[in-house]
Design a protein around this motif. Structure first.
Motif, PDB file in Angstrom:
ATOM      1  N   THR A 110      39.338  46.945  49.934  1.00 49.03           N
ATOM      2  CA  THR A 110      38.629  47.072  51.916  1.00 49.03           C
ATOM      3  C   THR A 110      39.772  46.805  52.116  1.00 49.03           C
ATOM      4  O   THR A 110      40.499  45.693  52.705  1.00 49.03           O
ATOM      5  N   TYR A 111      40.273  47.204  53.171  1.00 47.37           N
ATOM      6  CA  TYR A 111      41.688  47.246  53.530  1.00 47.37           C
ATOM      7  C   TYR A 111      41.204  46.520  54.408  1.00 47.37           C
ATOM      8  O   TYR A 111      42.655  46.170  55.812  1.00 47.37           O
ATOM      9  N   GLN A 112      40.265  46.570  55.186  1.00 43.97           N
ATOM     10  CA  GLN A 112      40.694  45.892  56.746  1.00 43.97           C
ATOM     11  C   GLN A 112      40.099  44.543  56.330  1.00 43.97           C
ATOM     12  O   GLN A 112      40.983  43.558  57.160  1.00 43.97           O
ATOM     13  N   LEU A 113      40.019  44.113  55.392  1.00 40.49           N
ATOM     14  CA  LEU A 113      39.744  42.883  54.572  1.00 40.49           C
ATOM     15  C   LEU A 113      40.948  42.139  54.110  1.00 40.49           C
ATOM     16  O   LEU A 113      42.065  40.469  54.177  1.00 40.49           O
ATOM     17  N   ALA A 114      41.883  42.850  53.900  1.00 39.12           N
ATOM     18  CA  ALA A 114      42.908  42.403  52.583  1.00 39.12           C
ATOM     19  C   ALA A 114      44.048  42.662  53.630  1.00 39.12           C
ATOM     20  O   ALA A 114      45.388  41.731  53.628  1.00 39.12           O
ATOM     21  N   ILE A 151      47.107  39.596  41.869  1.00 41.97           N
ATOM     22  CA  ILE A 151      45.911  39.939  42.708  1.00 41.97           C
ATOM     23  C   ILE A 151      44.963  40.424  43.437  1.00 41.97           C
ATOM     24  O   ILE A 151      45.058  41.484  43.427  1.00 41.97           O
ATOM     25  N   GLY A 152      43.723  40.463  42.934  1.00 40.68           N
ATOM     26  CA  GLY A 152      42.613  41.522  43.331  1.00 40.68           C
ATOM     27  C   GLY A 152      41.774  40.907  44.666  1.00 40.68           C
ATOM     28  O   GLY A 152      41.261  39.797  44.910  1.00 40.68           O
ATOM     29  N   PHE A 153      41.428  41.978  45.642  1.00 44.09           N
ATOM     30  CA  PHE A 153      40.532  41.521  46.644  1.00 44.09           C
ATOM     31  C   PHE A 153      39.439  42.526  46.179  1.00 44.09           C
ATOM     32  O   PHE A 153      39.333  44.039  46.352  1.00 44.09           O
ATOM     33  N   ILE A 154      38.568  42.425  46.128  1.00 42.19           N
ATOM     34  CA  ILE A 154      36.673  42.542  45.260  1.00 42.19           C
ATOM     35  C   ILE A 154      35.652  41.982  45.989  1.00 42.19           C
ATOM     36  O   ILE A 154      35.419  41.287  46.715  1.00 42.19           O
ATOM     37  N   THR A 155      34.537  43.427  45.962  1.00 44.83           N
ATOM     38  CA  THR A 155      34.052  43.108  46.380  1.00 44.83           C
ATOM     39  C   THR A 155      32.406  42.816  45.051  1.00 44.83           C
ATOM     40  O   THR A 155      32.633  44.156  43.907  1.00 44.83           O
ATOM     41  N   GLY A 156      32.344  42.132  45.545  1.00 47.24           N
ATOM     42  CA  GLY A 156      30.490  42.073  43.914  1.00 47.24           C
ATOM     43  C   GLY A 156      29.772  40.933  44.505  1.00 47.24           C
ATOM     44  O   GLY A 156      29.581  39.990  45.494  1.00 47.24           O
ATOM     45  N   ARG A 157      29.060  40.596  43.622  1.00 46.31           N
ATOM     46  CA  ARG A 157      27.790  39.752  43.484  1.00 46.31           C
ATOM     47  C   ARG A 157      28.338  37.741  43.545  1.00 46.31           C
ATOM     48  O   ARG A 157      28.262  37.307  44.209  1.00 46.31           O
ATOM     49  N   GLU A 158      29.949  37.943  42.384  1.00 45.41           N
ATOM     50  CA  GLU A 158      30.142  36.637  41.928  1.00 45.41           C
ATOM     51  C   GLU A 158      31.461  37.139  41.774  1.00 45.41           C
ATOM     52  O   GLU A 158      31.777  37.844  41.020  1.00 45.41           O
ATOM     53  N   VAL A 159      32.261  35.660  41.076  1.00 48.08           N
ATOM     54  CA  VAL A 159      33.470  35.965  40.266  1.00 48.08           C
ATOM     55  C   VAL A 159      33.598  36.538  39.624  1.00 48.08           C
ATOM     56  O   VAL A 159      32.439  35.444  38.631  1.00 48.08           O
ATOM     57  N   PRO A 160      33.616  37.438  38.543  1.00 53.71           N
ATOM     58  CA  PRO A 160      33.999  37.900  37.322  1.00 53.71           C
ATOM     59  C   PRO A 160      34.608  37.130  36.438  1.00 53.71           C
ATOM     60  O   PRO A 160      35.135  35.624  36.715  1.00 53.71           O
TER      61      PRO A 160
END
Length: 297
Positions: A110-114, A151-160
Protein backbone atom coordinates in the motif's frame (compact mmCIF):
# COMPACT_ATOMS: atom_id res chain seq x y z
CA UNK A 1 55.63 -13.43 22.78
CA UNK A 2 52.91 -16.05 22.97
CA UNK A 3 51.85 -17.52 19.66
CA UNK A 4 48.23 -17.60 18.55
CA UNK A 5 46.40 -20.87 19.12
CA UNK A 6 46.22 -23.02 16.01
CA UNK A 7 43.06 -22.65 13.98
CA UNK A 8 40.83 -25.72 14.25
CA UNK A 9 40.63 -27.78 11.13
CA UNK A 10 37.42 -27.65 9.12
CA UNK A 11 36.25 -24.42 10.76
CA UNK A 12 33.02 -23.08 9.29
CA UNK A 13 33.96 -20.07 7.16
CA UNK A 14 32.16 -17.05 5.77
CA UNK A 15 33.30 -18.05 2.29
CA UNK A 16 31.43 -21.33 2.65
CA UNK A 17 28.32 -19.61 3.97
CA UNK A 18 28.38 -17.08 1.12
CA UNK A 19 28.69 -19.87 -1.42
CA UNK A 20 25.88 -21.89 0.13
CA UNK A 21 23.50 -18.92 0.41
CA UNK A 22 24.23 -17.78 -3.14
CA UNK A 23 23.50 -21.22 -4.59
CA UNK A 24 20.12 -21.37 -2.82
CA UNK A 25 19.18 -17.81 -3.79
CA UNK A 26 20.22 -18.04 -7.44
CA UNK A 27 19.14 -21.65 -7.91
CA UNK A 28 22.38 -22.87 -9.50
CA UNK A 29 26.10 -23.34 -8.87
CA UNK A 30 27.05 -21.46 -12.04
CA UNK A 31 24.91 -18.42 -11.20
CA UNK A 32 26.32 -18.36 -7.66
CA UNK A 33 29.88 -18.55 -8.99
CA UNK A 34 29.23 -15.67 -11.39
CA UNK A 35 27.71 -13.52 -8.65
CA UNK A 36 30.55 -14.10 -6.18
CA UNK A 37 33.26 -13.94 -8.83
CA UNK A 38 34.82 -17.39 -8.44
CA UNK A 39 34.85 -20.60 -10.45
CA UNK A 40 31.98 -23.06 -10.35
CA UNK A 41 34.25 -25.87 -9.00
CA UNK A 42 35.18 -23.55 -6.13
CA UNK A 43 31.50 -23.14 -5.19
CA UNK A 44 30.98 -26.90 -5.43
CA UNK A 45 34.00 -27.56 -3.21
CA UNK A 46 32.71 -25.20 -0.53
CA UNK A 47 29.30 -26.87 -0.48
CA UNK A 48 30.72 -30.38 -0.56
CA UNK A 49 33.09 -29.46 2.28
CA UNK A 50 30.16 -28.40 4.45
CA UNK A 51 28.08 -31.47 3.62
CA UNK A 52 31.04 -33.76 4.29
CA UNK A 53 31.94 -32.12 7.58
CA UNK A 54 28.41 -32.15 9.01
CA UNK A 55 27.36 -35.36 7.24
CA UNK A 56 24.18 -33.63 6.14
CA UNK A 57 22.69 -33.07 2.71
CA UNK A 58 22.21 -29.31 2.37
CA UNK A 59 21.19 -28.92 -1.26
CA UNK A 60 18.78 -30.83 -3.48
CA UNK A 61 18.90 -30.76 -7.28
CA UNK A 62 15.72 -31.12 -9.33
CA UNK A 63 16.34 -30.85 -13.04
CA UNK A 64 18.48 -27.76 -13.58
CA UNK A 65 17.44 -26.10 -10.34
CA UNK A 66 19.10 -26.35 -6.92
CA UNK A 67 17.20 -25.69 -3.68
CA UNK A 68 17.72 -25.99 0.07
CA UNK A 69 16.93 -29.26 1.82
CA UNK A 70 14.76 -29.13 4.96
CA UNK A 71 17.95 -29.36 7.04
CA UNK A 72 19.23 -26.12 5.51
CA UNK A 73 15.91 -24.27 5.10
CA UNK A 74 15.54 -23.51 8.79
CA UNK A 75 19.11 -22.22 9.01
CA UNK A 76 18.95 -19.84 6.04
CA UNK A 77 17.57 -16.80 7.94
CA UNK A 78 20.45 -16.99 10.43
CA UNK A 79 23.02 -17.52 7.69
CA UNK A 80 21.70 -14.44 5.87
CA UNK A 81 21.73 -12.45 9.10
CA UNK A 82 25.38 -13.42 9.73
CA UNK A 83 26.36 -12.37 6.21
CA UNK A 84 24.48 -9.08 6.53
CA UNK A 85 26.16 -8.32 9.88
CA UNK A 86 29.56 -9.05 8.37
CA UNK A 87 28.66 -6.62 5.59
CA UNK A 88 27.93 -4.00 8.25
CA UNK A 89 31.33 -4.58 9.85
CA UNK A 90 33.10 -4.31 6.52
CA UNK A 91 31.29 -1.05 5.76
CA UNK A 92 32.05 0.42 9.16
CA UNK A 93 35.71 -0.57 9.08
CA UNK A 94 36.14 0.72 5.55
CA UNK A 95 34.45 4.09 6.10
CA UNK A 96 35.06 4.52 9.85
CA UNK A 97 31.39 5.18 10.45
CA UNK A 98 28.22 3.13 10.53
CA UNK A 99 25.72 3.24 7.68
CA UNK A 100 28.09 5.08 5.33
CA UNK A 101 26.75 2.95 2.51
CA UNK A 102 24.68 -0.13 1.94
CA UNK A 103 21.30 -1.11 0.63
CA UNK A 104 17.82 -1.87 1.84
CA UNK A 105 15.31 -3.92 -0.15
CA UNK A 106 11.70 -3.01 0.61
CA UNK A 107 8.41 -4.48 -0.54
CA UNK A 108 5.15 -2.59 0.01
CA UNK A 109 1.53 -3.44 -0.68
CA UNK A 110 0.00 0.00 0.00
CA UNK A 111 1.98 2.98 -1.28
CA UNK A 112 -0.10 5.54 0.66
CA UNK A 113 1.17 4.03 3.92
CA UNK A 114 4.66 2.97 2.84
CA UNK A 115 6.05 5.80 0.72
CA UNK A 116 5.94 8.51 3.46
CA UNK A 117 7.95 6.21 5.79
CA UNK A 118 10.42 5.31 3.06
CA UNK A 119 10.83 9.00 2.17
CA UNK A 120 11.53 9.91 5.80
CA UNK A 121 14.17 7.21 6.05
CA UNK A 122 15.84 8.30 2.82
CA UNK A 123 16.09 11.88 4.06
CA UNK A 124 17.93 10.71 7.18
CA UNK A 125 20.12 8.12 5.43
CA UNK A 126 20.88 9.45 1.93
CA UNK A 127 23.80 7.03 1.42
CA UNK A 128 21.66 3.92 1.76
CA UNK A 129 20.53 2.62 -1.64
CA UNK A 130 16.82 1.76 -1.54
CA UNK A 131 15.12 -0.74 -3.80
CA UNK A 132 11.35 -0.51 -3.25
CA UNK A 133 8.85 -2.72 -5.05
CA UNK A 134 5.04 -2.64 -5.10
CA UNK A 135 3.74 -6.16 -4.44
CA UNK A 136 0.81 -7.96 -2.86
CA UNK A 137 1.23 -9.10 0.74
CA UNK A 138 1.72 -12.81 -0.03
CA UNK A 139 4.30 -11.99 -2.70
CA UNK A 140 6.23 -9.94 -0.14
CA UNK A 141 6.15 -12.85 2.32
CA UNK A 142 7.40 -15.19 -0.40
CA UNK A 143 10.36 -12.87 -0.98
CA UNK A 144 11.21 -13.02 2.72
CA UNK A 145 11.38 -16.81 2.39
CA UNK A 146 13.73 -16.45 -0.57
CA UNK A 147 15.97 -13.92 1.20
CA UNK A 148 15.20 -11.29 -1.45
CA UNK A 149 13.76 -8.60 0.81
CA UNK A 150 14.70 -6.87 4.08
CA UNK A 151 11.61 -4.83 5.00
CA UNK A 152 7.96 -5.44 4.11
CA UNK A 153 4.78 -3.37 4.43
CA UNK A 154 2.00 -5.97 4.62
CA UNK A 155 -1.68 -6.30 5.45
CA UNK A 156 -3.00 -9.10 7.67
CA UNK A 157 -4.56 -9.97 11.00
CA UNK A 158 -1.18 -10.49 12.74
CA UNK A 159 2.57 -10.52 12.15
CA UNK A 160 3.39 -13.79 10.32
CA UNK A 161 5.43 -16.48 12.07
CA UNK A 162 9.18 -15.98 11.78
CA UNK A 163 8.88 -12.22 11.38
CA UNK A 164 8.87 -9.29 13.79
CA UNK A 165 7.08 -6.05 13.09
CA UNK A 166 5.49 -2.76 14.05
CA UNK A 167 1.78 -2.03 13.64
CA UNK A 168 1.32 1.03 11.42
CA UNK A 169 -2.45 1.25 11.30
CA UNK A 170 -5.63 -0.64 12.16
CA UNK A 171 -8.37 0.09 9.66
CA UNK A 172 -11.66 -1.25 8.33
CA UNK A 173 -11.98 -2.99 4.97
CA UNK A 174 -14.64 -1.14 3.01
CA UNK A 175 -16.30 -0.80 -0.36
CA UNK A 176 -14.77 2.01 -2.42
CA UNK A 177 -17.36 3.61 -4.66
CA UNK A 178 -18.07 6.83 -6.57
CA UNK A 179 -19.77 9.53 -4.46
CA UNK A 180 -22.99 9.16 -6.50
CA UNK A 181 -23.28 5.38 -6.04
CA UNK A 182 -26.80 4.25 -4.92
CA UNK A 183 -25.36 2.79 -1.69
CA UNK A 184 -23.36 5.92 -0.83
CA UNK A 185 -26.13 7.41 1.30
CA UNK A 186 -26.22 4.43 3.66
CA UNK A 187 -24.15 4.35 6.84
CA UNK A 188 -23.47 0.63 6.34
CA UNK A 189 -24.48 -2.02 3.84
CA UNK A 190 -25.28 -5.69 4.43
CA UNK A 191 -23.68 -8.79 2.99
CA UNK A 192 -26.85 -9.21 0.92
CA UNK A 193 -26.06 -5.84 -0.70
CA UNK A 194 -22.51 -7.05 -1.34
CA UNK A 195 -23.86 -10.05 -3.24
CA UNK A 196 -25.40 -7.72 -5.85
CA UNK A 197 -22.20 -5.82 -6.67
CA UNK A 198 -19.44 -6.29 -9.23
CA UNK A 199 -16.01 -5.81 -7.65
CA UNK A 200 -12.61 -4.60 -8.73
CA UNK A 201 -10.01 -6.13 -6.41
CA UNK A 202 -6.30 -6.61 -5.93
CA UNK A 203 -4.75 -9.92 -7.04
CA UNK A 204 -5.47 -13.09 -5.08
CA UNK A 205 -2.24 -12.75 -3.07
CA UNK A 206 -3.46 -9.44 -1.57
CA UNK A 207 -3.86 -9.41 2.22
CA UNK A 208 -6.90 -7.10 2.01
CA UNK A 209 -8.61 -9.38 -0.48
CA UNK A 210 -7.93 -12.48 1.63
CA UNK A 211 -9.50 -10.92 4.72
CA UNK A 212 -12.52 -9.67 2.74
CA UNK A 213 -13.18 -12.98 0.99
CA UNK A 214 -12.73 -15.00 4.19
CA UNK A 215 -15.35 -12.82 5.92
CA UNK A 216 -17.65 -13.16 2.90
CA UNK A 217 -17.38 -16.94 3.01
CA UNK A 218 -18.34 -16.97 6.70
CA UNK A 219 -21.31 -14.74 5.83
CA UNK A 220 -22.40 -17.18 3.11
CA UNK A 221 -21.52 -14.87 0.21
CA UNK A 222 -19.27 -15.27 -2.80
CA UNK A 223 -18.40 -11.77 -4.08
CA UNK A 224 -18.29 -11.36 -7.84
CA UNK A 225 -14.87 -10.05 -8.85
CA UNK A 226 -14.86 -8.87 -12.46
CA UNK A 227 -11.24 -7.73 -12.58
CA UNK A 228 -8.13 -8.28 -10.46
CA UNK A 229 -5.49 -5.55 -10.61
CA UNK A 230 -2.01 -5.04 -9.22
CA UNK A 231 -2.42 -1.60 -7.67
CA UNK A 232 -4.94 0.55 -5.83
CA UNK A 233 -4.31 3.39 -8.29
CA UNK A 234 -5.59 1.25 -11.17
CA UNK A 235 -8.65 0.22 -9.18
CA UNK A 236 -9.46 3.83 -8.25
CA UNK A 237 -9.19 4.91 -11.90
CA UNK A 238 -11.68 2.25 -13.01
CA UNK A 239 -14.05 3.09 -10.15
CA UNK A 240 -14.11 6.70 -11.35
CA UNK A 241 -14.82 5.40 -14.85
CA UNK A 242 -17.92 3.57 -13.64
CA UNK A 243 -16.62 0.04 -14.28
CA UNK A 244 -17.48 -1.19 -10.78
CA UNK A 245 -16.75 -0.72 -7.10
CA UNK A 246 -13.63 -1.75 -5.24
CA UNK A 247 -12.52 -3.31 -1.99
CA UNK A 248 -9.90 -1.38 -0.03
CA UNK A 249 -8.59 -0.50 3.38
CA UNK A 250 -10.27 2.68 4.53
CA UNK A 251 -6.84 4.12 5.38
CA UNK A 252 -5.68 3.90 1.77
CA UNK A 253 -8.54 5.91 0.27
CA UNK A 254 -7.61 9.57 -0.20
CA UNK A 255 -9.51 12.60 -1.47
CA UNK A 256 -7.68 12.56 -4.78
CA UNK A 257 -8.93 9.03 -5.52
CA UNK A 258 -12.43 10.36 -6.21
CA UNK A 259 -13.97 7.57 -4.13
CA UNK A 260 -15.83 7.28 -0.87
CA UNK A 261 -15.69 4.47 1.72
CA UNK A 262 -18.86 2.45 2.38
CA UNK A 263 -18.72 0.21 5.42
CA UNK A 264 -20.06 -3.34 5.44
CA UNK A 265 -21.96 -4.30 8.60
CA UNK A 266 -19.44 -6.90 9.80
CA UNK A 267 -17.05 -6.21 12.71
CA UNK A 268 -14.58 -8.83 11.46
CA UNK A 269 -13.69 -6.69 8.44
CA UNK A 270 -10.66 -5.13 10.07
CA UNK A 271 -7.12 -5.15 8.69
CA UNK A 272 -3.81 -4.47 10.39
CA UNK A 273 -1.04 -2.97 8.30
CA UNK A 274 2.45 -3.79 9.54
CA UNK A 275 6.07 -3.07 8.77
CA UNK A 276 7.86 -6.41 9.15
CA UNK A 277 11.37 -7.85 8.99
CA UNK A 278 12.92 -11.21 9.67
CA UNK A 279 13.76 -11.41 13.38
CA UNK A 280 17.28 -12.67 12.61
CA UNK A 281 17.90 -9.48 10.61
CA UNK A 282 16.69 -7.07 13.30
CA UNK A 283 20.21 -5.97 14.30
CA UNK A 284 21.55 -5.49 10.78
CA UNK A 285 22.43 -1.79 10.63
CA UNK A 286 20.13 -0.71 7.78
CA UNK A 287 17.17 -2.71 9.11
CA UNK A 288 17.72 -1.44 12.65
CA UNK A 289 17.92 2.14 11.38
CA UNK A 290 14.65 1.73 9.48
CA UNK A 291 12.98 0.30 12.58
CA UNK A 292 14.12 3.29 14.64
CA UNK A 293 12.92 5.71 11.98
CA UNK A 294 9.38 4.36 12.39
CA UNK A 295 9.40 5.45 16.03
CA UNK A 296 11.10 8.76 15.35
CA UNK A 297 14.21 7.64 17.29
Amino acid sequence: MASSPPRPKNTLTLVQLRALEAVVRTGSFSAAAKEIGVSQPSISNHVQGLESRFKTKLLAKVGYSVSATPALQGLLPRIRAVLALVGDLETELSHHRALASGELRIGYSTYQLAIPRISTFMSSHPDIAIEARALATQDILDLFEEGEIDIGFITGREVPAGLDGELLVKTRIVIAAPPDHPLAAQDKVTWADVGNLAFLQREGSSGTRKIFEAAATIAGQKPRTILALGSWGSIATLIRSGVGVGIAMEAEITDRDGCIAIQIDDPSLVAHHYVVWHRDMANVAAVEAFRKSLRGV
